[in-house]
Design a protein around this motif. Structure first.
Motif, PDB file in Angstrom:
ATOM      1  N   ASN A  60     -32.724 -19.538  31.198  1.00 36.86           N
ATOM      2  CA  ASN A  60     -32.685 -19.753  29.755  1.00 36.86           C
ATOM      3  C   ASN A  60     -33.947 -19.145  29.168  1.00 36.86           C
ATOM      4  O   ASN A  60     -35.012 -19.173  29.793  1.00 36.86           O
ATOM      5  CB  ASN A  60     -32.634 -21.240  29.411  1.00 36.86           C
ATOM      6  CG  ASN A  60     -31.285 -21.874  29.696  1.00 36.86           C
ATOM      7  OD1 ASN A  60     -31.229 -22.949  30.281  1.00 36.86           O
ATOM      8  ND2 ASN A  60     -30.200 -21.227  29.302  1.00 36.86           N
ATOM      9  N   THR A  62     -36.255 -19.113  25.590  1.00 33.66           N
ATOM     10  CA  THR A  62     -36.466 -19.723  24.291  1.00 33.66           C
ATOM     11  C   THR A  62     -37.465 -18.888  23.500  1.00 33.66           C
ATOM     12  O   THR A  62     -37.841 -17.790  23.912  1.00 33.66           O
ATOM     13  CB  THR A  62     -36.907 -21.190  24.464  1.00 33.66           C
ATOM     14  OG1 THR A  62     -37.011 -21.795  23.179  1.00 33.66           O
ATOM     15  CG2 THR A  62     -38.204 -21.310  25.220  1.00 33.66           C
ATOM     16  N   LYS A  66     -36.050 -14.466  22.950  1.00 35.94           N
ATOM     17  CA  LYS A  66     -34.594 -14.255  22.895  1.00 35.94           C
ATOM     18  C   LYS A  66     -34.214 -12.800  22.605  1.00 35.94           C
ATOM     19  O   LYS A  66     -33.223 -12.308  23.140  1.00 35.94           O
ATOM     20  CB  LYS A  66     -33.961 -15.194  21.870  1.00 35.94           C
ATOM     21  CG  LYS A  66     -34.048 -16.659  22.275  1.00 35.94           C
ATOM     22  CD  LYS A  66     -33.393 -17.566  21.246  1.00 35.94           C
ATOM     23  CE  LYS A  66     -33.575 -19.027  21.642  1.00 35.94           C
ATOM     24  NZ  LYS A  66     -32.905 -19.939  20.702  1.00 35.94           N
ATOM     25  N   ASN A  87     -30.066 -16.311  24.833  1.00 32.19           N
ATOM     26  CA  ASN A  87     -30.820 -17.458  25.342  1.00 32.19           C
ATOM     27  C   ASN A  87     -30.429 -17.808  26.781  1.00 32.19           C
ATOM     28  O   ASN A  87     -31.020 -18.699  27.385  1.00 32.19           O
ATOM     29  CB  ASN A  87     -30.625 -18.681  24.436  1.00 32.19           C
ATOM     30  CG  ASN A  87     -29.260 -19.328  24.591  1.00 32.19           C
ATOM     31  OD1 ASN A  87     -28.296 -18.690  25.008  1.00 32.19           O
ATOM     32  ND2 ASN A  87     -29.171 -20.607  24.253  1.00 32.19           N
ATOM     33  N   ASN A 101     -25.363 -16.025  24.375  1.00 28.82           N
ATOM     34  CA  ASN A 101     -26.057 -16.863  23.412  1.00 28.82           C
ATOM     35  C   ASN A 101     -25.224 -18.126  23.194  1.00 28.82           C
ATOM     36  O   ASN A 101     -24.131 -18.054  22.640  1.00 28.82           O
ATOM     37  CB  ASN A 101     -26.277 -16.120  22.089  1.00 28.82           C
ATOM     38  CG  ASN A 101     -27.194 -16.899  21.156  1.00 28.82           C
ATOM     39  OD1 ASN A 101     -27.001 -18.081  20.907  1.00 28.82           O
ATOM     40  ND2 ASN A 101     -28.216 -16.233  20.628  1.00 28.82           N
TER      41      ASN A 101
END
Length: 276
Positions: A60, A62, A66, A87, A101
């Motif tokens: 992931n 953040t 992104k 993400n 995303n």
């Protein structure tokens, strides 16, 4: 060998993602590890390559990574292409990296499934024209609201962002001063100002009777925007904790092929911070 996943970001110390994914793993009987790692933008590409080279399967990403993740991915889902931000990264069997995303689907799942909002025919005001807004517009328009209005301090940014999505719904951009005389059923705060205690200059009456406020940010205390909603008579004034959990569930499903249940975890996290 345990399957490895992680979240990259800066700052990352506050992240609830490791706990969320370990909860999902336990719930679904999956063997995996999930860590949070502080990664600066200039370290991003090298860190991602090293993570996958060392056996990592998914990441992931953040703020503020992104857009870099979008550029890194070999292939992108349609919703990632729309958002121009990623993400979630997944290492595919052929060694390529897929970018997705899950922010927008996380938001609408929280709104529709957890809070029983009706987006169809609603008037939605979206505060801010940055990356957080970009990731949620297409999923919102997919539920046929009457209109989505993006308001931003820099009017041109709001108008340009709205223009990118006019092929899939009724959407426009304006400045905060242009909101007078309009009332909205749902106001979504996608600015980061709320966490620092600041708020966009919203005119009186911008929230319709029985209207709802939702801050994409979350904290252990109500954000400035959540407090504004309560003070202005919102039927609900919520923060983004549910969105956080739901976007994580979508990423977990992309990686593992198993869809975790989210309700018990959301209740647990809310109880811990004294919010019902």
């Amino acid at each position: 060998m345990t399957d490895r996943y992680a979240v990259f970001g800066q700052p990352i110390g506050h992240s609830k993602s490791p706990r969320i994914h370990q909860f999902f793993a336990g719930q679904t009987g999956q063997q995996l590890s999930y860590t949070a790692e502080e990664v600066a933008p200039e370290q991003f590409v090298g860190s991602v390559k090293a993570f996958f080279a060392q056996g990592g399967l998914g990441l992931n990403c953040t703020v503020p990574l992104k857009e870099l993740a979008f550029a890194f991915a070999d292939t992108k889902t349609i919703r990632a292409q729309r958002a121009k931000a990623v993400n979630t990264l997944k290492l595919e069997a052929d060694g390529s990296v897929l970018g997705d995303n899950t922010d927008g689907c996380g938001l609408v799942t929280d709104l529709l499934d957890n809070h029983a909002f009706n987006l169809k025919g609603s008037r939605i005001l979206l505060l801010g024209a940055g990356g957080a807004s970009r990731g949620i517009i297409a999923p919102l328009l997919g539920y046929s609201p009457q209109t989505v209005v993006i308001a931003n301090r820099t009017v041109e940014k709001a108008v340009e962002l709205a223009a990118e999505f006019q092929d899939i719904g009724v959407i426009s951009g304006c400045g905060y001063a242009d909101l007078g005389g309009q009332a909205f059923d749902i106001i979504l705060n996608a600015t980061s100002a709320s966490l620092s205690g600041e708020l966009p200059p919203l005119p009186q009456g911008v929230l319709a009777t029985q209207g709802v406020c939702y801050d994409l940010a979350y904290g252990d205390q109500p954000t400035a925007f959540v407090r504004w909603g309560r003070e202005n008579g919102a039927f609900y004034s919520l923060d983004g904790l549910g969105m956080l959990v739901e976007q994580a569930a979508a990423a977990f499903y992309l990686w593992r092929g198993v869809r975790p249940s989210t309700h018990a975890l959301i209740e647990l996290l809310n109880a811990e911070r004294g919010m019902s």
